[in-house]
Motif scaffolding. Sequence first.
Motif, PDB file in Angstrom:
ATOM      1  N   HIS A 217     -10.730  -5.073  -7.443  1.00  0.00           N
ATOM      2  CA  HIS A 217     -12.035  -4.853  -6.842  1.00  0.00           C
ATOM      3  C   HIS A 217     -12.708  -6.140  -6.371  1.00  0.00           C
ATOM      4  O   HIS A 217     -13.275  -6.180  -5.271  1.00  0.00           O
ATOM      5  CB  HIS A 217     -12.940  -4.124  -7.834  1.00  0.00           C
ATOM      6  CG  HIS A 217     -12.336  -2.872  -8.387  1.00  0.00           C
ATOM      7  ND1 HIS A 217     -11.671  -1.962  -7.587  1.00  0.00           N
ATOM      8  CD2 HIS A 217     -12.274  -2.384  -9.662  1.00  0.00           C
ATOM      9  CE1 HIS A 217     -11.246  -0.960  -8.335  1.00  0.00           C
ATOM     10  NE2 HIS A 217     -11.587  -1.197  -9.591  1.00  0.00           N
TER      11      HIS A 217
ATOM     12  N   ALA B 126     -10.926  -7.428  -3.327  1.00  0.00           N
ATOM     13  CA  ALA B 126     -11.195  -6.552  -2.186  1.00  0.00           C
ATOM     14  C   ALA B 126     -12.532  -6.902  -1.552  1.00  0.00           C
ATOM     15  O   ALA B 126     -12.650  -7.003  -0.320  1.00  0.00           O
ATOM     16  CB  ALA B 126     -11.179  -5.091  -2.628  1.00  0.00           C
ATOM     17  N   TRP B 127     -13.556  -7.081  -2.382  1.00  0.00           N
ATOM     18  CA  TRP B 127     -14.861  -7.440  -1.849  1.00  0.00           C
ATOM     19  C   TRP B 127     -14.836  -8.833  -1.216  1.00  0.00           C
ATOM     20  O   TRP B 127     -15.484  -9.071  -0.191  1.00  0.00           O
ATOM     21  CB  TRP B 127     -15.939  -7.366  -2.929  1.00  0.00           C
ATOM     22  CG  TRP B 127     -17.271  -7.846  -2.427  1.00  0.00           C
ATOM     23  CD1 TRP B 127     -17.948  -8.949  -2.818  1.00  0.00           C
ATOM     24  CD2 TRP B 127     -18.048  -7.237  -1.397  1.00  0.00           C
ATOM     25  NE1 TRP B 127     -19.116  -9.087  -2.104  1.00  0.00           N
ATOM     26  CE2 TRP B 127     -19.199  -8.040  -1.225  1.00  0.00           C
ATOM     27  CE3 TRP B 127     -17.890  -6.108  -0.600  1.00  0.00           C
ATOM     28  CZ2 TRP B 127     -20.188  -7.730  -0.287  1.00  0.00           C
ATOM     29  CZ3 TRP B 127     -18.882  -5.793   0.338  1.00  0.00           C
ATOM     30  CH2 TRP B 127     -20.009  -6.608   0.487  1.00  0.00           C
TER      31      TRP B 127
ATOM     32  N   GLY C  17     -13.076   2.696  -0.127  1.00  0.00           N
ATOM     33  CA  GLY C  17     -12.836   1.609  -1.063  1.00  0.00           C
ATOM     34  C   GLY C  17     -14.059   1.252  -1.880  1.00  0.00           C
ATOM     35  O   GLY C  17     -14.098   1.465  -3.098  1.00  0.00           O
TER      36      GLY C  17
ATOM     37  N   ARG D  46       0.830  -1.208   0.000  1.00  0.00           N
ATOM     38  CA  ARG D  46       0.000   0.000   0.000  1.00  0.00           C
ATOM     39  C   ARG D  46       0.864   1.258   0.000  1.00  0.00           C
ATOM     40  O   ARG D  46       0.487   2.275  -0.581  1.00  0.00           O
ATOM     41  CB  ARG D  46      -0.915  -0.005   1.229  1.00  0.00           C
ATOM     42  CG  ARG D  46      -1.937   1.113   1.207  1.00  0.00           C
ATOM     43  CD  ARG D  46      -2.780   1.152   2.453  1.00  0.00           C
ATOM     44  NE  ARG D  46      -3.893   2.073   2.278  1.00  0.00           N
ATOM     45  CZ  ARG D  46      -4.586   2.599   3.279  1.00  0.00           C
ATOM     46  NH1 ARG D  46      -4.290   2.293   4.529  1.00  0.00           N
ATOM     47  NH2 ARG D  46      -5.577   3.439   3.035  1.00  0.00           N
TER      48      ARG D  46
ATOM     49  N   ALA E 283     -13.052   1.361   4.983  1.00  0.00           N
ATOM     50  CA  ALA E 283     -12.934   0.577   3.758  1.00  0.00           C
ATOM     51  C   ALA E 283     -14.178   0.716   2.885  1.00  0.00           C
ATOM     52  O   ALA E 283     -14.090   0.747   1.650  1.00  0.00           O
ATOM     53  CB  ALA E 283     -12.694  -0.891   4.102  1.00  0.00           C
TER      54      ALA E 283
ATOM     55  N   ALA F 253      -8.524  -4.971   2.514  1.00  0.00           N
ATOM     56  CA  ALA F 253      -9.544  -4.770   1.482  1.00  0.00           C
ATOM     57  C   ALA F 253      -9.401  -3.400   0.839  1.00  0.00           C
ATOM     58  O   ALA F 253      -9.469  -3.257  -0.393  1.00  0.00           O
ATOM     59  CB  ALA F 253     -10.936  -4.941   2.091  1.00  0.00           C
TER      60      ALA F 253
ATOM     61  N   THR G  70      -6.686  -1.587   0.654  1.00  0.00           N
ATOM     62  CA  THR G  70      -5.472  -1.629  -0.164  1.00  0.00           C
ATOM     63  C   THR G  70      -5.760  -2.229  -1.536  1.00  0.00           C
ATOM     64  O   THR G  70      -5.310  -1.713  -2.570  1.00  0.00           O
ATOM     65  CB  THR G  70      -4.381  -2.443   0.550  1.00  0.00           C
ATOM     66  OG1 THR G  70      -4.053  -1.810   1.783  1.00  0.00           O
ATOM     67  CG2 THR G  70      -3.132  -2.571  -0.300  1.00  0.00           C
ATOM     68  N   LEU G  71      -6.513  -3.304  -1.562  1.00  0.00           N
ATOM     69  CA  LEU G  71      -6.838  -3.967  -2.820  1.00  0.00           C
ATOM     70  C   LEU G  71      -7.733  -3.080  -3.692  1.00  0.00           C
ATOM     71  O   LEU G  71      -7.558  -3.016  -4.921  1.00  0.00           O
ATOM     72  CB  LEU G  71      -7.499  -5.310  -2.544  1.00  0.00           C
ATOM     73  CG  LEU G  71      -6.569  -6.354  -1.882  1.00  0.00           C
ATOM     74  CD1 LEU G  71      -7.374  -7.535  -1.356  1.00  0.00           C
ATOM     75  CD2 LEU G  71      -5.506  -6.822  -2.858  1.00  0.00           C
ATOM     76  N   TRP G  72      -8.681  -2.390  -3.080  1.00  0.00           N
ATOM     77  CA  TRP G  72      -9.507  -1.465  -3.859  1.00  0.00           C
ATOM     78  C   TRP G  72      -8.652  -0.353  -4.449  1.00  0.00           C
ATOM     79  O   TRP G  72      -8.825   0.038  -5.609  1.00  0.00           O
ATOM     80  CB  TRP G  72     -10.613  -0.878  -2.986  1.00  0.00           C
ATOM     81  CG  TRP G  72     -11.920  -1.593  -3.113  1.00  0.00           C
ATOM     82  CD1 TRP G  72     -12.579  -1.886  -4.281  1.00  0.00           C
ATOM     83  CD2 TRP G  72     -12.723  -2.120  -2.054  1.00  0.00           C
ATOM     84  NE1 TRP G  72     -13.752  -2.564  -4.005  1.00  0.00           N
ATOM     85  CE2 TRP G  72     -13.863  -2.716  -2.651  1.00  0.00           C
ATOM     86  CE3 TRP G  72     -12.608  -2.143  -0.670  1.00  0.00           C
ATOM     87  CZ2 TRP G  72     -14.874  -3.318  -1.901  1.00  0.00           C
ATOM     88  CZ3 TRP G  72     -13.603  -2.733   0.072  1.00  0.00           C
ATOM     89  CH2 TRP G  72     -14.722  -3.322  -0.524  1.00  0.00           C
TER      90      TRP G  72
END
Length: 655
Positions: free
Chosen positions: A536, A539-540, A589, A468, A585, A527, A529-531
């Motif tokens: 996506h 993250a979900w 996110g 991140r 998040a 999550a 960070t992934l968004w």
Amino acid sequence: MPAGYSLHDFSFDLRAHMAPANVWVTSGWTSVVARAGTVCGVGGCFAPPYAAPDSALTLTFDVDGREVSDGVRPGIAGFGLGLLAAGGTWRPDRVDRHGTFHQYDDGHLVSLGVSSRLTPLHGVGGYVLEVTVENRADQPASVTLRPALTTGRPGRVPLAEWGWMPPSPTGDEPLTLAHDDLSKLVPAGGRAEYTLTVALGDGRVAPDAAGLASERWDRRLATALDALPRLETDIPGLADYWHRSLASGLVCLWDNPAFITNPFVATSGVDGGALCAYMWDTGGYAPHLLTLMLGDTATELLEAMLKADLTRHYAIAPDGTGLGVAYAYSGWSLVTLATAVASQRGLAPGLVERLHDAVATLDARFPAAGELRDYGTQHNLLEMRGAGWEHVVASPNAERAAYLEALATLAEAAGAALPVDELRATAARIRTAIAEQLWDPDAKWFRSRYPDGHTELAYSVQAFDALRAGACTPEMAAELIAQVRPGAFLGAYGVSSVSAEDERHYEVGDTDWSGAGAYTGEAPQLALTLWERGEHELAWTVLSRLLWMGEHYPYFPQEHYSDRPAAPPVGRRANVIAGLAGAEAILLGLAGVRPQADGSLVIAPPPAPGTVTLRGLRFRGRVIDVACRPDGFTVTVDGQPVAAVDGVVTVGSAS
């Protein structure tokens, strides 16, 4: 414009509550525990500087000369069985419980419905227990309450000594019980009400103390949640998770005027422990949500943290006294909080310059290892129970690069006299050194380097923080993200702080940082960070594994397991400010709302897994609604729709 939040929005059915079974409730002045398995039982209470951790209030009911106890164990029927707990409701301001006694003995039916309301007091230490007895039989009943107050050793503990563990008082302060008439004749089909008050210390309790405490909570919600949007969704469990995440932040707010800030943001506190502000928790997990909640007082919190000597301490006590040792993540968290404050409130140039001086001093606390820093042992880092993520590590070296770059951005926005080019150049050199010196291309993970050259390969969740913070090439990022899968970091109910495939470091006894679960802020932060990286769906996948928590906790505990829906039953804090990371998040996110240092908002939601609408976000004088769908999104600013340009809506400040 949506109506504000109410206390009812945060009501929680205690029948769904998971371990730890005891549930705490706080007024922001007093915290008290409702004893599990009872209808009226009360346990320890805390009202800094007063503490009565070993106190207990128990009730016995005399019904027509027969004793009915409260809090009985499961067993066979009989008159001596006692009052049976049947459920209850938690709200931020109180705990309501109810139970039943229904026995037929020797031609005589006794049928009572008993309910209680436990309300912690504000402005004085203590609580009020209101008991209602309903006579469901067809003849009158004489009901006398017989309370027993066990005081333990209540005492006064200096504010400077409220650290991670609940305080141990010396037993030199009073704990007193007062009540109205406890003997009443309850007519058939009628009710009787009883009020008992327990006062801690020498404060005087007002006649309507319980009502005043609830009114105080109404005002706290109106202040703390005024800028926060309401969430509407067709995704099962998401709204509950949002509310419970917000509740996790609310119960960490204390407003005793003797504290260094008002409100004072405790890391935990409802069980008396961690009623202090850790820099990492305060700024590191949900800085934007917390700043929205604090409003104008966010700058006061930042100032209080700046006054603490972060080269020696990781937290401040309620009076501002430094606690603990130097912590490797404090600099990152300080600047992260400052960035959130700058985006929402703005920062004066002098404050930005003081931030730079503070983190420079903290940096010097840790020995240089070329462009990197040696952040010491577990004592200063994650507190894992084995050797591993120590000394020269990817995180927080990567966070150091990120906050130097953030300081440069803050300086430009505020007009502060900082060497912005030098800060960015140093950040770039740090990131290069991480990639060249710590990345193991064969293991496809970061190594940690010890002073004597020994290295460790610990598959810690902290590697995703390095991701991140921008320390990874695209190839490195792909390898890290590939580890977010079942059997490694991803469990059915969250993420593991250490990959289950790491045979040297993974364990099941320390869910905090050594595996089998994680600190409560870690999974939603992953999550987010992934968004932020455009992952996506993954993250979900991560966030959706946490939705069970919204159904089973009134507020989120310090940590929880990743392979089963539960938290460690003992030895951990009952609540944690990092629980706000869930709402962070969702806002930043899932809804793609990104505050910028210059006071603008960039809104670019990813495709949603359902319909998600956030109404009434107040930011820099604007009121913003964001509606997300699988096939797109819409943004409304001050009641007017705003068109996206290349999939992005930018909202400027109105103030």
